[in-house]
Design an enzyme around this catalytic site. Structure first.
Site, short mmCIF file in Angstrom:
data_model
loop_
_atom_site.label_atom_id
_atom_site.label_comp_id
_atom_site.label_asym_id
_atom_site.label_seq_id
_atom_site.Cartn_x
_atom_site.Cartn_y
_atom_site.Cartn_z
CD GLU A 304 -2.95 -1.60 0.44
OE1 GLU A 304 -2.87 -0.62 -0.38
OE2 GLU A 304 -3.41 -2.52 0.13
CB CYS A 346 -2.08 6.70 2.39
SG CYS A 346 -2.98 5.78 3.64
#
Ligand code: NAG
Ligand code: NAG
Length: 606
Positions: A304, A346
């Site tokens: 990720e 994020c």
């Protein structure tokens, strides 16, 4: 029967029914719930007490000259929190061995027992929110509200989802069969992998640590987490909470470990043959190293990386701006999406892409709001008074400040307009804190570097788009593809079709329609495409990825029918074996009835 007898019978009946009902209620009340949360205590570090102030460092940095220790400090104020010893390869070996040994028992635990551990954890977190939030704020510099949403809410949500739906996601999954194999029962069973691992980033020190732990242990695994050296201090407290919860439920705490180390040792961990799955949350350059290292033991990776998430804002069809109320609502959500955790998120909004009229309206709404944002240390009792609240906290370190200022200067030189902020901020009250002024930069075009690179900072970048195609083209035009928000009217079928078109066309792993990051708060699978990584955590997919999906094909009626090789196909084969074999294929897969009949003919040898 006379009337009196009937009344007495009725009375008896009522009395019996009442007794039974009371006994039932009593049973429900006194029954010990096998999943009931257990109370336990994990003392918070003394630094978490309100008003705590330690010594101020002269030069806040996690590195200390002449020492290998990690120096932990509060990025909002520069106060010293403690020294920690980074892990060594030897210690990593021992940790993984302990985890593997403990998993041998844990894998036999029932879902009810695992739920009890998660419920115990859930209760502890809700009972001790204040301390957990103070630890996360001290270590990361964020505000308490940011921590409440970004650390606590999302973690209890993950716990609740796993409690409610985890077992269902991991129950054996029945799969269909086919004509030739009609007598087979097909299923996939989800078995624990063993010891799994995660390397997590510093932006959510509590949530990023607990997220992988919750999924890993619910699936029956042990887990070793490498936390970021930037937030090593609070991670020590947070992992102790989980281990104490396990102990309180009479399980071996050694199924859960967390450690910190310097980058040169991380390589040893990520290539360790003792781990069977690795979730990496972090940046692209580091991911290349991690993938290289994991390739040595061919460890299954879930990667990720960051994103350059866009918040897209559409017009009413015909080019009108949405209603004022709706635009205010969207502006408020954009503010949270950009400035939550100082932009160190994020799936934070890194770009706002809007149609021309809407674009101008948004700038008018956002500019005064961004100017009004107050920076500071939210834990400082000085800021508790009415009207002195803190909106945006400190950033984790000043490491990105030069780059941010350079990107902003470069963009303005290329025609962007800087309306608010744009530079680092030396706070009068916290001169050692790492602050960056909330920034509004408009008229950014796709070829500017600031439109391409992830900023991870409190910077609102605005880009004007001409039409729907332009919107999708701009949104797609970065290396990333993590999340996306699409805002637009829903009043007509045309406007809904526009929303659908954009939702379907963007290069993205996740889309929130008329919202920001909502997919995360409902535990949909999380992950990106392209430069944002691969693999999914969270949701059913996330849990299953931590398992060996064991495919089991067995017989439905074993006493009636099992696979038997026809005599003509048995070794040594008969001369017409080829003919019969063709019959098998045609019967099983013939696209038309006539081919199937033909197959059958070959099979029985007419
Ligand atoms: C899409 O964007 C790229 C650059 O990001 C540009 O070169 C191209 O012309 C655009 N296409 C359209 C149809 O706007
Ligand atoms: C955007 O990306 C998606 C997914 O990769 C792709 O299907 C679509 O054609 C792209 N559109 C444009 C305009 O670049």
């Amino acid at each position: 029967m006379d009337a009196l007898g009937r009344v007495m019978l009725d009375a008896k009946f009522i009395a019996t029914a009442t007794c039974l009902a009371l006994a039932g209620i009593l049973y429900l009340l006194l029954r010990t719930d096998p999943e009931k949360a257990v109370d336990f205590s994990t003392p918070a570090p003394e630094q978490c007490s309100p008003g705590w102030r330690g010594k101020e460092l002269d030069r806040p940095s996690i590195k200390v000259p002449g020492s290998t220790a990690i120096q932990c400090y509060a990025p909002a104020t520069g106060h010293y929190l403690g020294l920690l010893n980074p892990s060594t390869p030897d210690r990593i070996d021992r940790t993984i061995a302990k985890a593997a040994a403990a998993q041998q028992q844990w894998k036999k635990s029932t879902f009810a027992q695992r739920r009890r551990v998660l419920k115990t954890l859930l209760k502890f977190i809700l009972d001790n929110q204040e301390e957990i939030i103070r630890a996360a704020c001290l270590d990361s510099g964020k505000t308490r509200t940011d921590a409440l949403f970004g650390e606590v809410l999302v973690t209890v949500e993950k716990l609740k989802w796993t409690l409610d739906h985890g077992e269902n996601a991991l129950l054996p999954d029945r799969r269909p069969t086919n004509l030739l194999m009609f007598y087979k029962r097909n299923e996939v069973r989800y078995e624990p992998l063993g010891v799994v691992a995660a390397c997590v980033s510093w932006n959510y020190p509590f949530h990023n640590l607990l997220g992988p732990i919750i999924s890993a242990i619910f699936a029956g695994n042990a887990i070793v987490v490498k936390n970021s050296e930037q937030t090593a201090w609070s991670s020590t407290y947070f992992v102790t909470i989980v281990r104490d919860a396990l102990t309180a439920c009479s399980f071996d705490p050694n199924i859960v470990h967390a450690f910190s180390c310097w980058p040169q040792t991380a390589d040893y961990f990520t290539s360790h043959p003792g781990i069977s799955h690795l979730t990496f949350i972090g940046s692209r350059p580091v991911a290349h190293e991690v993938a290289k290292s994991a390739s040595k033991s061919l460890t299954h990776l879930c990667v990720e990386l960051g994103g350059k998430d866009a918040a897209i804002v559409l017009d009413e069809p015909g080019g009108r701006v949405m209603s004022r109320g709706e635009m205010e609502r969207i502006a408020s959500i954009i503010m949270r999406g950009v400035f939550q955790s100082g932009g160190q998120n994020c799936v934070g909004i890194e770009r706002v892409v809007a149609m021309p009229e809407t674009y101008d309206t948004l700038i008018k709404m956002l500019e005064p709001r961004i100017k009004a944002l107050r920076l500071g240390d939210d834990l400082d009792p000085e800021n508790a008074g009415e009207g002195s609240a803190i909106d945006v906290g400190a950033l984790i370190s000043p490491a990105s400040f030069d780059r941010l200022e350079r990107l902003i200067a470069e963009a303005t030189a290329q025609g962007a307009r800087l309306l608010v902020g744009g530079h680092r901020y030396s706070h009068q009250r916290y001169p050692l804190g790492h602050y960056f002024t909330p920034t509004l930069l408009v008229d950014v075009s796709p070829r500017m570097r600031i439109a391409q690179e992830e900023l991870f900072a409190p910077v609102c970048v605005m880009m004007r788009a001409n039409d729907l195609d332009d919107i999708v083209n701009i949104t797609n035009g970065t290396a990333y593809g993590l999340g996306c928000s699409v805002f637009g009217p829903t009043s007509s079928s045309l406007s809904n079709a526009n929303l659908q078109h954009v939702t379907n066309s963007v290069k993205s792993g996740m889309v929130a329609v008329n919202d920001f990051a909502a997919y995360y708060v409902v535990q949909l699978p999380f992950g990106g495409v392209a430069g944002s990584g691969y693999g999914r955590f969270a949701g059913r997919e996330g849990l299953r990825n931590l398992c060996n999906a064991k495919s089991i094909c067995s017989d439905k009626w074993p006493s009636l029918i099992k696979t038997a090789i026809p005599a003509k196909l048995d070794y040594p084969m008969r001369s017409n074996a080829w003919h019969v074999a063709r019959g098998v294929v045609e019967v099983g897969y013939g696209e038309s009835l006539s081919r199937r009949v033909e197959g059958l003919r070959k099979l029985v040898g007419f």
